[in-house]
Design a protein around this motif. Structure first.
Motif, mmCIF file in Angstrom:
data_model
loop_
_atom_site.group_PDB
_atom_site.id
_atom_site.type_symbol
_atom_site.label_atom_id
_atom_site.label_comp_id
_atom_site.label_asym_id
_atom_site.label_seq_id
_atom_site.Cartn_x
_atom_site.Cartn_y
_atom_site.Cartn_z
ATOM 1 N N ASP A 86 0.824 -1.203 0.000
ATOM 2 C CA ASP A 86 0.000 0.000 0.000
ATOM 3 C C ASP A 86 0.860 1.256 0.000
ATOM 4 O O ASP A 86 0.562 2.231 -0.684
ATOM 5 C CB ASP A 86 -0.934 -0.001 1.218
ATOM 6 C CG ASP A 86 -1.824 -1.217 1.256
ATOM 7 O OD1 ASP A 86 -2.615 -1.401 0.311
ATOM 8 O OD2 ASP A 86 -1.726 -2.004 2.220
ATOM 9 N N VAL A 87 1.927 1.211 0.762
ATOM 10 C CA VAL A 87 2.850 2.354 0.803
ATOM 11 C C VAL A 87 3.465 2.587 -0.570
ATOM 12 O O VAL A 87 3.532 3.730 -1.063
ATOM 13 C CB VAL A 87 3.941 2.115 1.864
ATOM 14 C CG1 VAL A 87 4.994 3.226 1.807
ATOM 15 C CG2 VAL A 87 3.319 2.025 3.254
ATOM 16 N N ARG A 88 3.907 1.510 -1.211
ATOM 17 C CA ARG A 88 4.523 1.629 -2.534
ATOM 18 C C ARG A 88 3.518 2.154 -3.560
ATOM 19 O O ARG A 88 3.829 3.041 -4.359
ATOM 20 C CB ARG A 88 5.071 0.266 -2.973
ATOM 21 C CG ARG A 88 5.808 0.314 -4.315
ATOM 22 C CD ARG A 88 6.541 -0.992 -4.586
ATOM 23 N NE ARG A 88 5.635 -2.127 -4.686
ATOM 24 C CZ ARG A 88 5.512 -3.074 -3.768
ATOM 25 N NH1 ARG A 88 6.239 -3.027 -2.658
ATOM 26 N NH2 ARG A 88 4.678 -4.084 -3.944
ATOM 27 N N ALA A 89 2.300 1.622 -3.519
ATOM 28 C CA ALA A 89 1.281 2.068 -4.467
ATOM 29 C C ALA A 89 0.905 3.524 -4.230
ATOM 30 O O ALA A 89 0.743 4.295 -5.187
ATOM 31 C CB ALA A 89 0.052 1.173 -4.350
ATOM 32 N N ALA A 90 0.769 3.922 -2.968
ATOM 33 C CA ALA A 90 0.432 5.308 -2.662
ATOM 34 C C ALA A 90 1.520 6.263 -3.144
ATOM 35 O O ALA A 90 1.231 7.357 -3.644
ATOM 36 C CB ALA A 90 0.207 5.469 -1.166
ATOM 37 N N SER A 91 2.773 5.847 -3.009
ATOM 38 C CA SER A 91 3.882 6.678 -3.460
ATOM 39 C C SER A 91 3.838 6.896 -4.967
ATOM 40 O O SER A 91 4.002 8.016 -5.467
ATOM 41 C CB SER A 91 5.213 6.031 -3.053
ATOM 42 O OG SER A 91 6.315 6.779 -3.533
ATOM 43 N N GLU A 92 3.566 5.828 -5.710
ATOM 44 C CA GLU A 92 3.511 5.957 -7.171
ATOM 45 C C GLU A 92 2.272 6.734 -7.607
ATOM 46 O O GLU A 92 2.322 7.494 -8.580
ATOM 47 C CB GLU A 92 3.554 4.569 -7.811
ATOM 48 C CG GLU A 92 4.882 3.869 -7.618
ATOM 49 C CD GLU A 92 5.118 2.769 -8.637
ATOM 50 O OE1 GLU A 92 4.488 2.802 -9.721
ATOM 51 O OE2 GLU A 92 5.930 1.873 -8.345
ATOM 52 N N ALA A 93 1.163 6.555 -6.897
ATOM 53 C CA ALA A 93 -0.041 7.315 -7.223
ATOM 54 C C ALA A 93 0.183 8.801 -6.971
ATOM 55 O O ALA A 93 -0.290 9.654 -7.744
ATOM 56 C CB ALA A 93 -1.221 6.812 -6.395
ATOM 57 N N ALA A 94 0.914 9.134 -5.914
ATOM 58 C CA ALA A 94 1.220 10.535 -5.624
ATOM 59 C C ALA A 94 2.067 11.144 -6.739
ATOM 60 O O ALA A 94 1.875 12.305 -7.126
ATOM 61 C CB ALA A 94 1.940 10.648 -4.279
ATOM 62 N N GLN A 95 3.005 10.364 -7.251
ATOM 63 C CA GLN A 95 3.827 10.851 -8.360
ATOM 64 C C GLN A 95 2.982 11.073 -9.605
ATOM 65 O O GLN A 95 3.124 12.094 -10.296
ATOM 66 C CB GLN A 95 4.945 9.850 -8.659
ATOM 67 C CG GLN A 95 5.887 10.306 -9.772
ATOM 68 C CD GLN A 95 7.030 9.326 -9.992
ATOM 69 O OE1 GLN A 95 7.306 8.473 -9.156
ATOM 70 N NE2 GLN A 95 7.699 9.445 -11.121
ATOM 71 N N ALA A 96 2.061 10.156 -9.890
ATOM 72 C CA ALA A 96 1.168 10.310 -11.036
ATOM 73 C C ALA A 96 0.282 11.536 -10.871
ATOM 74 O O ALA A 96 0.015 12.263 -11.837
ATOM 75 C CB ALA A 96 0.317 9.055 -11.202
ATOM 76 N N ALA A 97 -0.167 11.784 -9.647
ATOM 77 C CA ALA A 97 -1.008 12.950 -9.390
ATOM 78 C C ALA A 97 -0.231 14.248 -9.622
ATOM 79 O O ALA A 97 -0.760 15.209 -10.202
ATOM 80 C CB ALA A 97 -1.536 12.899 -7.968
ATOM 81 N N ALA A 98 1.006 14.263 -9.171
ATOM 82 C CA ALA A 98 1.830 15.458 -9.382
ATOM 83 C C ALA A 98 2.039 15.711 -10.870
ATOM 84 O O ALA A 98 1.968 16.866 -11.333
ATOM 85 C CB ALA A 98 3.172 15.295 -8.670
#
Length: 221
Positions: A86-98
């Motif tokens: 979940d941590v890894r997925a949230a990190s990548e989703a945050a990058q996609a959002a940025a």
């Protein structure tokens, strides 16, 4: 595939969130809301999060509201708790959002539960489970298998309140105080004995709700 041994402790979750300012911990999951420049940009972000999910074989709960995307990650195969996936997925989703020009608004992500006072939870839980089409949840509560409706939990007590049903409204501790103060300004009775875990609100007719935070909600290790 994750298991019980992969569940992160609260200190580990808090440490991960220190590196993920867009995200908050909430009842066994990591949650946030992204506000995109347009509804079309929101759809593009959803597609990007979907690609991440397929690459990682780890899929979030998503809710699209015009230009806002509500996202929640949890590891269902670990008992609906937070794992490193979940941590890894949230990190990548945050990058996609940025990259999509989205702005995080995690304070908008609130979770509502229905609490029922009862002297015997087992006596009544099946009625609610069957009628709602729910299943047993992570802490003995009932949950919508599709994540659409509020969870239902049973507060075991020998002295049930005359109004047995109340709502628990979960917000992140970082964003909870303004709501507490605005609610107090309505004239409601505010019982802060258990703050910051929760504040019991009673209206002028005796109906209750609790304004809750993640404080005190530990992973089920």
């Amino acid at each position: 595939m994750a298991g019980k041994d992969d569940i992160l402790t609260r200190p580990a979750i808090d440490g991960a969130l220190a590196e993920l300012p867009d995200w908050r911990y909430r009842l066994g999951g990591l949650v946030t809301v992204y506000k995109c420049p347009t509804s079309a940009a929101a759809l593009e972000l959803i597609a990007a999060v979907g690609r991440i999910a397929e690459q990682q074989n780890h899929h979030p709960d998503l809710d699209w509201r015009y230009n806002r995307v509500f996202v929640r990650y949890t590891s269902h195969d670990a008992g609906s708790e937070v794992t490193q996936r979940d941590v890894r997925a949230a990190s990548e989703a945050a990058q996609a959002a940025a990259e999509a020009g989205a702005v995080a608004e995690p304070g908008l992500y609130r979770t509502v539960e229905v609490g029922i006072d009862t002297t015997d939870p087992e006596e009544i839980s099946d009625v609610w489970r069957v009628a709602l089409g729910y299943r047993k949840g992570r802490s003995g509560d009932l949950e919508d298998p599709y994540g659409r409706g509020p969870n239902v939990w049973f507060q075991a007590t020998e002295t049930p309140n005359p109004n047995r049903i109340h709502l628990d409204v979960h917000r992140s501790q970082a964003e909870s105080e303004p709501t507490i103060e605005k609610t107090a300004a309505t004239g409601a009775l505010m019982d802060r004995d258990h703050a910051p875990k929760w504040v019991v609100v009673t209206d002028s007719q005796g109906n209750r709700l609790c304004l809750c935070t993640e404080a005190g909600h530990e992973p089920n290790l």
